[in-house]
Design a protein around this motif. Structure first.
Motif, PDB file in Angstrom:
ATOM      1  N   TRP A  15       0.862  -1.174   0.000  1.00 11.75           N
ATOM      2  CA  TRP A  15       0.000   0.000   0.000  1.00 11.75           C
ATOM      3  C   TRP A  15       0.905   1.232   0.000  1.00 11.75           C
ATOM      4  N   PHE A  16       0.640   2.136  -0.924  1.00  7.40           N
ATOM      5  CA  PHE A  16       1.320   3.416  -1.005  1.00  7.40           C
ATOM      6  C   PHE A  16       0.297   4.518  -0.742  1.00  7.40           C
ATOM      7  N   ARG A  17       0.804   5.693  -0.507  1.00 10.95           N
ATOM      8  CA  ARG A  17      -0.098   6.844  -0.397  1.00 10.95           C
ATOM      9  C   ARG A  17       0.589   8.087  -0.956  1.00 10.95           C
ATOM     10  N   GLN A  18      -0.240   9.008  -1.395  1.00 10.62           N
ATOM     11  CA  GLN A  18       0.276  10.278  -1.885  1.00 10.62           C
ATOM     12  C   GLN A  18      -0.668  11.389  -1.472  1.00 10.62           C
ATOM     13  N   ALA A  19      -0.125  12.328  -0.730  1.00  8.43           N
ATOM     14  CA  ALA A  19      -0.887  13.499  -0.310  1.00  8.43           C
ATOM     15  C   ALA A  19      -0.611  14.635  -1.294  1.00  8.43           C
ATOM     16  N   PRO A  20      -1.519  15.589  -1.398  1.00 12.51           N
ATOM     17  CA  PRO A  20      -1.311  16.711  -2.325  1.00 12.51           C
ATOM     18  C   PRO A  20       0.003  17.427  -2.043  1.00 12.51           C
ATOM     19  N   GLY A  21       0.791  17.618  -3.095  1.00 16.57           N
ATOM     20  CA  GLY A  21       2.051  18.335  -2.955  1.00 16.57           C
ATOM     21  C   GLY A  21       3.185  17.518  -2.381  1.00 16.57           C
ATOM     22  N   LYS A  22       2.940  16.244  -2.127  1.00 11.49           N
ATOM     23  CA  LYS A  22       3.974  15.387  -1.547  1.00 11.49           C
ATOM     24  C   LYS A  22       4.273  14.222  -2.471  1.00 11.49           C
ATOM     25  N   GLU A  23       5.452  13.632  -2.270  1.00  7.01           N
ATOM     26  CA  GLU A  23       5.823  12.477  -3.051  1.00  7.01           C
ATOM     27  C   GLU A  23       5.069  11.241  -2.567  1.00  7.01           C
ATOM     28  N   ARG A  24       4.893  10.307  -3.477  1.00  5.57           N
ATOM     29  CA  ARG A  24       4.281   9.044  -3.105  1.00  5.57           C
ATOM     30  C   ARG A  24       5.211   8.289  -2.167  1.00  5.57           C
ATOM     31  N   GLU A  25       4.651   7.645  -1.174  1.00  4.86           N
ATOM     32  CA  GLU A  25       5.468   6.891  -0.231  1.00  4.86           C
ATOM     33  C   GLU A  25       4.839   5.527   0.044  1.00  4.86           C
ATOM     34  N   ALA A  26       5.687   4.563   0.284  1.00  6.94           N
ATOM     35  CA  ALA A  26       5.219   3.240   0.674  1.00  6.94           C
ATOM     36  C   ALA A  26       4.774   3.300   2.126  1.00  6.94           C
ATOM     37  N   VAL A  27       3.611   2.761   2.392  1.00 13.84           N
ATOM     38  CA  VAL A  27       3.053   2.733   3.741  1.00 13.84           C
ATOM     39  C   VAL A  27       3.320   1.380   4.394  1.00 13.84           C
ATOM     40  N   ALA A  28       3.014   0.325   3.678  1.00 14.65           N
ATOM     41  CA  ALA A  28       3.187  -1.024   4.208  1.00 14.65           C
ATOM     42  C   ALA A  28       3.347  -2.005   3.061  1.00 14.65           C
ATOM     43  N   ARG A  41      -5.308  -2.334   7.633  1.00 14.28           N
ATOM     44  CA  ARG A  41      -6.077  -1.861   8.770  1.00 14.28           C
ATOM     45  C   ARG A  41      -5.364  -0.637   9.324  1.00 14.28           C
ATOM     46  N   MET A  42      -6.099   0.463   9.446  1.00 16.74           N
ATOM     47  CA  MET A  42      -5.510   1.720   9.905  1.00 16.74           C
ATOM     48  C   MET A  42      -6.235   2.178  11.166  1.00 16.74           C
ATOM     49  N   ASN A  43      -5.499   2.212  12.259  1.00 16.91           N
ATOM     50  CA  ASN A  43      -6.057   2.637  13.535  1.00 16.91           C
ATOM     51  C   ASN A  43      -5.438   3.956  13.972  1.00 16.91           C
ATOM     52  N   ASN A  44      -6.109   4.610  14.891  1.00 11.15           N
ATOM     53  CA  ASN A  44      -5.601   5.871  15.442  1.00 11.15           C
ATOM     54  C   ASN A  44      -5.165   6.814  14.319  1.00 11.15           C
ATOM     55  N   LEU A  45      -6.047   7.021  13.387  1.00 11.83           N
ATOM     56  CA  LEU A  45      -5.713   7.840  12.228  1.00 11.83           C
ATOM     57  C   LEU A  45      -5.474   9.287  12.625  1.00 11.83           C
ATOM     58  N   LYS A  46      -4.552   9.917  11.903  1.00 13.02           N
ATOM     59  CA  LYS A  46      -4.179  11.303  12.159  1.00 13.02           C
ATOM     60  C   LYS A  46      -4.439  12.138  10.910  1.00 13.02           C
ATOM     61  N   PRO A  47      -4.617  13.438  11.065  1.00 12.81           N
ATOM     62  CA  PRO A  47      -4.831  14.280   9.879  1.00 12.81           C
ATOM     63  C   PRO A  47      -3.726  14.122   8.837  1.00 12.81           C
ATOM     64  N   GLU A  48      -2.509  13.872   9.279  1.00 12.04           N
ATOM     65  CA  GLU A  48      -1.408  13.716   8.334  1.00 12.04           C
ATOM     66  C   GLU A  48      -1.479  12.402   7.552  1.00 12.04           C
ATOM     67  N   ASP A  49      -2.403  11.524   7.897  1.00 11.93           N
ATOM     68  CA  ASP A  49      -2.618  10.304   7.111  1.00 11.93           C
ATOM     69  C   ASP A  49      -3.511  10.569   5.901  1.00 11.93           C
ATOM     70  N   THR A  50      -4.055  11.761   5.813  1.00 13.05           N
ATOM     71  CA  THR A  50      -4.910  12.111   4.677  1.00 13.05           C
ATOM     72  C   THR A  50      -4.132  12.019   3.378  1.00 13.05           C
ATOM     73  N   ALA A  51      -4.640  11.217   2.445  1.00 15.53           N
ATOM     74  CA  ALA A  51      -3.947  10.986   1.182  1.00 15.53           C
ATOM     75  C   ALA A  51      -4.791  10.079   0.303  1.00 15.53           C
ATOM     76  N   MET A  52      -4.375   9.943  -0.941  1.00 13.23           N
ATOM     77  CA  MET A  52      -4.897   8.903  -1.810  1.00 13.23           C
ATOM     78  C   MET A  52      -4.054   7.660  -1.556  1.00 13.23           C
ATOM     79  N   TYR A  53      -4.714   6.562  -1.296  1.00 14.47           N
ATOM     80  CA  TYR A  53      -4.025   5.311  -1.000  1.00 14.47           C
ATOM     81  C   TYR A  53      -4.141   4.370  -2.190  1.00 14.47           C
TER      82      TYR A  53
END
Length: 121
Positions: A35-48, A80-92
């Protein structure tokens, strides 16, 4: 190869979401799924990432909060994503055949269309 994500949505900080990815056209029982994610204005990153032998990789920012698993019988990969934070906002994005790149980053050969996750404070 087709990867179809589902499960995104909007939650408040501290909430949970479960993303699912159905894989078709690809024998992924041993390969690396991710699973990767990319937030606006940020590079895509591997999450898991998860390999066929069950080994996993998590980005430091999600360790202890996110959990990846794969169901080979049903050709699915879940996050599974728990304790989500605003900084987790992204396209996954779900991805298949992930691989490590120089600089300790990750890439993949096959990608889904993505599912949006929005976390409000």
């Amino acid at each position: 190869v087709q990867l179809v994500e589902s499960g995104g949505g909007s939650v408040q900080a501290g909430g949970s979401l479960r993303l699912s990815c159905i894989v078709s056209g690809y024998t992924y029982s041993s390969g690396c799924m991710a699973w990767f994610r990319q937030a606006p204005g940020k590079e895509r990153e591997a999450v898991a990432n998860i390999w066929g032998n069950g080994a996993t990789y998590y980005a430091d920012s999600v360790k202890g909060r996110f959990s990846i698993n794969r169901d080979n019988a049903n050709n699915t990969v879940n996050l599974r994503m728990n304790n989500l934070k605003p900084e987790d906002t992204a396209m996954y994005y779900c991805a298949a055949e992930c691989r490590r790149r120089p600089g300790d980053t990750w890439d993949a050969n096959y990608w889904g269309q993505g599912t949006q996750v929005t976390v409000s404070s």
